[in-house]
Scaffold this active site. Structure first.
Site, PDB file in Angstrom:
ATOM      1  N   SER A  33       0.820  -1.199   0.000  1.00 35.97           N
ATOM      2  CA  SER A  33       0.000   0.000   0.000  1.00 35.97           C
ATOM      3  C   SER A  33       0.858   1.254   0.000  1.00 35.97           C
ATOM      4  CB  SER A  33      -0.904   0.011   1.232  1.00 35.97           C
ATOM      5  OG  SER A  33      -0.127   0.197   2.408  1.00 35.97           O
ATOM      6  N   GLU A  61       6.908  -0.570  -5.048  1.00 40.28           N
ATOM      7  CA  GLU A  61       5.825  -0.791  -6.011  1.00 40.28           C
ATOM      8  C   GLU A  61       4.539  -0.746  -5.205  1.00 40.28           C
ATOM      9  OE1 GLU A  61       2.736  -2.146  -7.435  1.00 40.28           O
ATOM     10  OE2 GLU A  61       3.667  -4.123  -7.437  1.00 40.28           O
ATOM     11  N   CYS A  77      -2.762  -4.665  -8.060  1.00 42.60           N
ATOM     12  CA  CYS A  77      -2.387  -3.253  -8.217  1.00 42.60           C
ATOM     13  C   CYS A  77      -2.558  -2.800  -9.659  1.00 42.60           C
ATOM     14  CB  CYS A  77      -0.940  -3.044  -7.779  1.00 42.60           C
ATOM     15  SG  CYS A  77      -0.658  -3.355  -6.031  1.00 42.60           S
TER      16      CYS A  77
END
Length: 457
Positions: A210, A231, A265
């Site tokens: 996150s 990332e 994601c």
């Protein structure tokens, strides 16, 4: 603190582990440091043998490992097996290509008054990897394969809800023949990350997770003057222009949104559709999304399993309810089903406005937000109206439109007429609040290397 496996299909705990204490962590870090001093001197051939053996183990144990992954985080068995196969491919890719990717890079010796000049890539040492639960094997392997082939050693702090997958990974490379302590799993809490990263024996870190976790680990790494690759989240746009193959775009959009139960994601999350094809696309998209079967992730006919955690479903529910309360229309889904487990159905919302929380949030579940625009410029403006910048998609057969999107979308990746995904052969990462640094291909393997300049008189 206990670290537990809870089956999201039933909500029942089926395994529990204790976190390592500080003394055990220090012992593990010291062992990694010692291993790094020896492993850095091994050659590419020796490292490659270990990675190829690890790939063979994954292939041989795919059924049992997939069952563990499904039980811990709810992805379908079909998706789990595909993830394992992808990991085996990634291991073999770096085993085959690392020597070339990290070969000495010649420089212009004459320009610097040398007889010879070049850059050499050398390992940094012990790398801490903080990894998420959504792709519990691939997220780790895409770090471990290049890092180990570069001569680094790894310490894995995995998500607390996938401890059995984490322990499997901790043992995989030892079983594959790499030296002891070259890759270790640390069952630790998030509160223990800071002391691990600040240990002088740990050279750098990588985190997939996150935005909040990225800020925390990035801040710790910055304070310790250590390299970090982040990332983080994404709210990827999926732009459809009039020249697109609408039926194909709607089909791929569905896969892009519900892959991994919507918990990716780089899943497309915001569907930005040109006026001229909006109604056609929406009808096809709702039909495709409505055909997705929600149910037991071990059933081969299931398309969408449960969300991984109860809190995750609560977060998705609150975003949808907030949007509806502010005027969003529900074209499909939008309600929590009855019964056990943390299920949420394929959902399509329209009439999204900036006042809604969903407008700027990353929705980690099978919920699609559909927007209407009148031009490519408007589409790109909306695509960029987010704090994230991970992946993106544009569907068009107009080369000029594609070139404009490639130039102007603020993202680490642009996929034209296809679904954003990751390959060992392509760099992976984002911009803005989606993080920094790159994984995969030569960019990823070089992230945790000292690029050493060599000048010879």
């Amino acid at each position: 603190m206990a670290i537990a496996s809870i089956n999201p299909t039933t909500g029942e705990e089926f395994a529990r582990f204790d976190a390592l204490d500080d003394a055990e962590i220090e012992t593990r870090i010291a062992a990694a440091h010692t291993a790094a001093q020896h492993y850095r001197l091994t050659g590419f051939d020796e490292r490659a043998r270990g990675l190829r053996a690890a790939a063979d183990i994954l292939d041989a144990e795919s059924d049992t490992l997939a069952a563990t992954m499904t039980a811990e985080m709810g992805k379908t068995l079909t998706a789990a097996k595909a993830e394992i196969a992808k990991c085996a491919r990634g291991l073999r890719y770096y085993a085959d290509h690392a020597a070339d990717l990290l070969a000495d890079e010649p420089a212009d010796a004459g320009a610097v008054n040398a007889s010879k000049a070049f850059h050499r890539y050398q390992p940094l040492g012990v790398i801490l990897a903080v990894m998420p639960w959504n792709f519990p094997l691939w997220q780790v392997i895409r770090f471990a394969a290049p890092a180990l082939m570069a001569g680094n050693v790894g310490l894995l702090k995995h998500a607390s809800n996938v401890p059995q997958t984490a322990l499997y990974l901790g043992d995989l490379f030892r079983r594959a023949g790499l030296p002891d302590n070259v890759f270790q799993t640390l069952l630790v809490s998030s509160s223990q990350i800071e002391s691990i990263l600040e240990d002088p024996s740990v050279a750098a870190a990588t985190l997939t997770g996150s935005e909040g976790a990225g800020r925390s680990v990035g801040g710790i790494a910055g304070g310790a003057l250590k390299k970090v690759v982040l990332e983080l989240g994404g709210s990827d746009p999926f732009i459809v222009m009039p020249s697109a193959d609408i039926a194909r775009a709607a089909s791929v959009a569905t896969t892009a949104r519900v892959q991994n139960n919507g918990q990716s994601c780089i899943a497309a999350k915001r569907f930005i559709i040109h006026d001229d094809v909006y109604d056609e696309f929406l009808d096809a998209f709702v039909a495709e999304m409505g055909a997705q079967k929600l149910g037991d992730p071990t059933d081969p006919d299931t398309d969408i399993g449960p969300l991984a955690t109860e809190q995750g479903r609560t977060d998705v529910t609150e975003l949808v309810d907030d949007a509806v309360s502010h005027g969003a229309k529900v074209a499909l889904g939008g309600h929590v089903p009855g019964g056990p487990g943390w299920f949420y159905p394929a959902t399509v919302l329209t009439d999204i406005t900036p006042e809604m929380d969903i407008y700027g949030a990353e929705v980690f579940g099978p919920v699609a937000a559909v927007y209407r625009v009148s031009s490519l410029d408007e589409a790109i403006t909306l695509a960029n109206d987010t704090s994230f910048g991970l992946g993106s998609n544009i569907w068009t057969t107009d080369e000029a439109e594609a070139d404009t999107a490639i130039r102007d979308i603020a993202a680490g990746q642009v996929f034209v007429n296809g679904m954003t995904t990751s390959y060992p052969e392509l760099a992976f990462g984002g911009v803005k609040d989606s993080g920094h640094g790159r994984e995969l291909t030569r960019h990823g393997i070089a992230e945790f290397c000292n690029v050493k300049t060599v000048w010879i008189a």
